[in-house]
Design a protein around this motif. Structure first.
Motif, PDB file in Angstrom:
ATOM      1  N   PHE A  56       0.845  -1.188   0.000  1.00 59.08           N
ATOM      2  CA  PHE A  56       0.000   0.000   0.000  1.00 59.08           C
ATOM      3  C   PHE A  56       0.881   1.239   0.000  1.00 59.08           C
ATOM      4  O   PHE A  56       2.047   1.180   0.355  1.00 59.08           O
ATOM      5  CB  PHE A  56      -0.971   0.011   1.198  1.00 59.08           C
ATOM      6  CG  PHE A  56      -0.296  -0.051   2.542  1.00 59.08           C
ATOM      7  CD1 PHE A  56       0.034   1.111   3.227  1.00 59.08           C
ATOM      8  CD2 PHE A  56       0.012  -1.271   3.131  1.00 59.08           C
ATOM      9  CE1 PHE A  56       0.645   1.055   4.481  1.00 59.08           C
ATOM     10  CE2 PHE A  56       0.626  -1.340   4.375  1.00 59.08           C
ATOM     11  CZ  PHE A  56       0.950  -0.171   5.051  1.00 59.08           C
ATOM     12  N   SER A  57       0.287   2.366  -0.409  1.00 61.10           N
ATOM     13  CA  SER A  57       1.060   3.603  -0.515  1.00 61.10           C
ATOM     14  C   SER A  57       0.661   4.646   0.531  1.00 61.10           C
ATOM     15  O   SER A  57       1.288   5.688   0.629  1.00 61.10           O
ATOM     16  CB  SER A  57       0.909   4.202  -1.915  1.00 61.10           C
ATOM     17  OG  SER A  57      -0.452   4.457  -2.173  1.00 61.10           O
ATOM     18  N   ARG A  58      -0.413   4.364   1.276  1.00 62.99           N
ATOM     19  CA  ARG A  58      -0.802   5.244   2.378  1.00 62.99           C
ATOM     20  C   ARG A  58      -1.594   4.424   3.393  1.00 62.99           C
ATOM     21  O   ARG A  58      -2.214   3.424   3.064  1.00 62.99           O
ATOM     22  CB  ARG A  58      -1.599   6.447   1.893  1.00 62.99           C
ATOM     23  CG  ARG A  58      -2.975   6.134   1.361  1.00 62.99           C
ATOM     24  CD  ARG A  58      -3.714   7.421   0.953  1.00 62.99           C
ATOM     25  NE  ARG A  58      -5.047   7.105   0.507  1.00 62.99           N
ATOM     26  CZ  ARG A  58      -6.089   6.924   1.312  1.00 62.99           C
ATOM     27  NH1 ARG A  58      -5.959   7.038   2.601  1.00 62.99           N
ATOM     28  NH2 ARG A  58      -7.282   6.638   0.819  1.00 62.99           N
ATOM     29  N   PHE A  59      -1.556   4.867   4.624  1.00 65.10           N
ATOM     30  CA  PHE A  59      -2.297   4.202   5.694  1.00 65.10           C
ATOM     31  C   PHE A  59      -3.768   4.591   5.591  1.00 65.10           C
ATOM     32  O   PHE A  59      -4.104   5.699   5.173  1.00 65.10           O
ATOM     33  CB  PHE A  59      -1.735   4.595   7.065  1.00 65.10           C
ATOM     34  CG  PHE A  59      -0.439   3.906   7.376  1.00 65.10           C
ATOM     35  CD1 PHE A  59      -0.421   2.779   8.181  1.00 65.10           C
ATOM     36  CD2 PHE A  59       0.754   4.373   6.864  1.00 65.10           C
ATOM     37  CE1 PHE A  59       0.763   2.130   8.472  1.00 65.10           C
ATOM     38  CE2 PHE A  59       1.951   3.733   7.145  1.00 65.10           C
ATOM     39  CZ  PHE A  59       1.950   2.604   7.949  1.00 65.10           C
ATOM     40  N   ASP A  60      -4.638   3.663   5.966  1.00 66.54           N
ATOM     41  CA  ASP A  60      -6.078   3.884   5.899  1.00 66.54           C
ATOM     42  C   ASP A  60      -6.708   3.336   7.174  1.00 66.54           C
ATOM     43  O   ASP A  60      -6.482   2.181   7.531  1.00 66.54           O
ATOM     44  CB  ASP A  60      -6.639   3.175   4.667  1.00 66.54           C
ATOM     45  CG  ASP A  60      -8.086   3.504   4.391  1.00 66.54           C
ATOM     46  OD1 ASP A  60      -8.873   3.668   5.354  1.00 66.54           O
ATOM     47  OD2 ASP A  60      -8.453   3.578   3.206  1.00 66.54           O
ATOM     48  N   ASP A  61      -7.517   4.156   7.843  1.00 67.62           N
ATOM     49  CA  ASP A  61      -8.131   3.745   9.106  1.00 67.62           C
ATOM     50  C   ASP A  61      -9.014   2.515   8.981  1.00 67.62           C
ATOM     51  O   ASP A  61      -9.235   1.815   9.964  1.00 67.62           O
ATOM     52  CB  ASP A  61      -8.962   4.895   9.699  1.00 67.62           C
ATOM     53  CG  ASP A  61      -8.100   5.968  10.335  1.00 67.62           C
ATOM     54  OD1 ASP A  61      -6.906   5.704  10.614  1.00 67.62           O
ATOM     55  OD2 ASP A  61      -8.627   7.069  10.558  1.00 67.62           O
ATOM     56  N   LYS A  62      -9.517   2.218   7.791  1.00 72.58           N
ATOM     57  CA  LYS A  62     -10.390   1.041   7.656  1.00 72.58           C
ATOM     58  C   LYS A  62      -9.631  -0.266   7.915  1.00 72.58           C
ATOM     59  O   LYS A  62     -10.240  -1.297   8.161  1.00 72.58           O
ATOM     60  CB  LYS A  62     -11.092   1.018   6.311  1.00 72.58           C
ATOM     61  CG  LYS A  62     -10.224   0.690   5.123  1.00 72.58           C
ATOM     62  CD  LYS A  62     -11.034   0.717   3.843  1.00 72.58           C
ATOM     63  CE  LYS A  62     -10.159   0.435   2.637  1.00 72.58           C
ATOM     64  NZ  LYS A  62     -10.880   0.571   1.393  1.00 72.58           N
ATOM     65  N   PHE A  63      -8.298  -0.215   7.895  1.00 73.37           N
ATOM     66  CA  PHE A  63      -7.503  -1.407   8.183  1.00 73.37           C
ATOM     67  C   PHE A  63      -7.042  -1.471   9.636  1.00 73.37           C
ATOM     68  O   PHE A  63      -6.345  -2.399  10.031  1.00 73.37           O
ATOM     69  CB  PHE A  63      -6.302  -1.493   7.231  1.00 73.37           C
ATOM     70  CG  PHE A  63      -6.724  -1.698   5.807  1.00 73.37           C
ATOM     71  CD1 PHE A  63      -7.227  -2.925   5.394  1.00 73.37           C
ATOM     72  CD2 PHE A  63      -6.660  -0.662   4.901  1.00 73.37           C
ATOM     73  CE1 PHE A  63      -7.643  -3.115   4.093  1.00 73.37           C
ATOM     74  CE2 PHE A  63      -7.078  -0.829   3.592  1.00 73.37           C
ATOM     75  CZ  PHE A  63      -7.574  -2.065   3.187  1.00 73.37           C
ATOM     76  N   MET A  64      -7.439  -0.496  10.421  1.00 74.16           N
ATOM     77  CA  MET A  64      -7.087  -0.490  11.839  1.00 74.16           C
ATOM     78  C   MET A  64      -7.736  -1.704  12.517  1.00 74.16           C
ATOM     79  O   MET A  64      -8.893  -2.009  12.289  1.00 74.16           O
ATOM     80  CB  MET A  64      -7.588   0.797  12.486  1.00 74.16           C
ATOM     81  CG  MET A  64      -7.033   1.042  13.856  1.00 74.16           C
ATOM     82  SD  MET A  64      -7.615   2.618  14.513  1.00 74.16           S
ATOM     83  CE  MET A  64      -6.869   3.777  13.374  1.00 74.16           C
ATOM     84  N   GLY A  65      -6.960  -2.399  13.309  1.00 74.71           N
ATOM     85  CA  GLY A  65      -7.481  -3.577  13.995  1.00 74.71           C
ATOM     86  C   GLY A  65      -7.309  -4.857  13.198  1.00 74.71           C
ATOM     87  O   GLY A  65      -7.761  -5.914  13.617  1.00 74.71           O
ATOM     88  N   SER A  66      -6.639  -4.782  12.050  1.00 70.67           N
ATOM     89  CA  SER A  66      -6.484  -5.972  11.208  1.00 70.67           C
ATOM     90  C   SER A  66      -5.128  -6.650  11.382  1.00 70.67           C
ATOM     91  O   SER A  66      -4.819  -7.598  10.673  1.00 70.67           O
ATOM     92  CB  SER A  66      -6.687  -5.601   9.734  1.00 70.67           C
ATOM     93  OG  SER A  66      -5.676  -4.713   9.296  1.00 70.67           O
TER      94      SER A  66
END
Length: 166
Positions: free
Chosen positions: A11-21
Motif C-alpha cells: 500500500f502507498s498510504r495508511f487507511d483507518d479502515k484497516f485499523m485492527g487488522s
C-alpha cells in the motif's frame, strides 16, 4: 517523529479502515504500530515503511499512571455508536434509568489510565469500529501516540506520512 512499520501488504498510504487488522495482536490498543528502529519493524513483515509521524502534544507512555477524567469517559461513551444498548451490559437502564447506569459505568472506568481506557472502553463500546474510538479519544484527550520503549502505536492514519519503503 520517525517510525518504521513492518508489513506484508502493498500500500502507498495508511487507511483507518484497516485499523485492527494486525495479525500480531495489538498490545497498546487499536492503531498502527511502529518500531523506533528499522530492525524492529523487520520482525513484522517483509516490507518496511519509514514514516513521519505528526505527534499532537507529547507521545503518551503506555504505563503512565495519568487518569482519564470522568468527563472524557462520559463523552467517549456518549459518542459511541449504540451506546444506549451497550449501557444495558452495565446496568438495568429500564428500571434504574439511563443517567444512573451512565454514572455507574463512568465510575467503573474512572481511575484507569489512558492506555487502559484505550483498550477496555474501546472493547466495550466501539467493538466494530476502533477507528471511531481513536478519533474520539484523540479529539477529547489530544493524545494520538501511545509508546513503549521499542515501539509505539499511532491512533489514526491522518498522522502518518510514508517517506520511504524498503
Amino acid at each position: 517523529m520517525i517510525g518504521y512499520h513492518g508489513t506484508n501488504a502493498d500500500f502507498s498510504r495508511f487507511d483507518d479502515k484497516f485499523m485492527g487488522s494486525a495479525e500480531n495482536g495489538e498490545v497498546l490498543g487499536s492503531g498502527f504500530y511502529f518500531g523506533v528502529e528499522r530492525d524492529i519493524a523487520n520482525h513484522f513483515g517483509n516490507r518496511v515503511l519509514k514514516c513521519k509521524i505528526r505527534v499532537l502534544g507529547e507521545a503518551f507512555r503506555y504505563d503512565s499512571d495519568n487518569e482519564v477524567s470522568e468527563e472524557v469517559i462520559r463523552y467517549l461513551i456518549l459518542r459511541a455508536p449504540g451506546y444506549r444498548e451497550t449501557l444495558t451490559d452495565f446496568g438495568d437502564v429500564d428500571s434504574d434509568g439511563l443517567e444512573s447506569v451512565m454514572m455507574e459505568t463512568v465510575d467503573r472506568f474512572f481511575g484507569l489510565t489512558h492506555y487502559q481506557i484505550a483498550c477496555k472502553l474501546s472493547n466495550d463500546f466501539y467493538k466494530d469500529n476502533p477507528a471511531e474510538f481513536n478519533r474520539n479519544f484523540v479529539d477529547l484527550t489530544g493524545i494520538n501516540v501511545i509508546w513503549d520503549q521499542h515501539f509505539f502505536c499511532v491512533l489514526g492514519a491522518r498522522f502518518i506520512e510514508i517517506e520511504e519503503a524498503y
